[in-house]
Design an enzyme around this catalytic site. Sequence first.
Site, short mmCIF file in Angstrom:
data_model
loop_
_atom_site.label_atom_id
_atom_site.label_comp_id
_atom_site.label_asym_id
_atom_site.label_seq_id
_atom_site.Cartn_x
_atom_site.Cartn_y
_atom_site.Cartn_z
N GLY A 23 1.31 -1.13 0.19
CA GLY A 23 0.15 -0.19 -0.08
C GLY A 23 0.98 1.49 0.07
N CYS A 24 0.12 2.36 0.48
CA CYS A 24 1.01 4.07 0.13
C CYS A 24 2.18 3.47 1.08
CB CYS A 24 0.55 4.80 1.15
SG CYS A 24 0.49 6.49 1.19
N PHE A 25 3.39 4.20 0.09
CA PHE A 25 5.02 3.30 0.67
C PHE A 25 5.42 4.49 1.85
CE2 PHE A 25 6.25 5.70 -3.16
CZ PHE A 25 5.92 7.07 -3.14
N HIS A 174 -2.00 1.01 8.03
CA HIS A 174 -0.74 0.25 8.26
C HIS A 174 -0.60 0.41 9.62
CE1 HIS A 174 0.37 1.37 4.18
NE2 HIS A 174 0.62 -0.33 3.91
#
Length: 183
Positions: A23-25, A174
């Site tokens: 996902g979003c790094f 996350h």
Amino acid sequence: MSSAPPPPVTLPPGAESATVAAGCFWGVEHLYRKHFSSRGLLDARVGYIGGDQANPSYRAVCSGGTGHAEATLLVYDPAKLSYRELLEFFYRMHDPTTVDAQGPDRGSQYRSGIFYHSPEQETVAREVTDKVNAQWWKGGVVTEVLPAGRWWDAEAYHQEYLDKNPNGYECPSHYLRKFPELT
């Protein structure tokens, strides 16, 4: 702010690299740094992998048209930190059961993937994936396990983004999940 990408990562003697997409790094890179910087993680970079466009930009990747995943390249000392530990953490810190999505983020750039750099890494990645699929995620894992291919560093302002922008966006999926040890 400079938008020029940072220089390519050069591995120090004895170091190895691991590449994951979850996902979003920004959040992925932040969590790895937070948990492993004092335990053998030498560097973590955000960038793009798995697509078919040379030198992609963030805007192009976010459009979903390049085929790249937002990913994190981890450089680590295998004498202090194992590839298996990095992958078990990967499966604890995101939801590997959603196709092309993490939390509210949607698109193939947010897919779950392990991009291996050697036959040994492929073996470990498949073993860990099979175990977490059976023991933690009850058959729902959709994570890709693929050869690493070409890595592209993201623009400089993305590197260590959440350290530079403590109130910046962090994907709500996350976080570190508690699972029993793998058997």
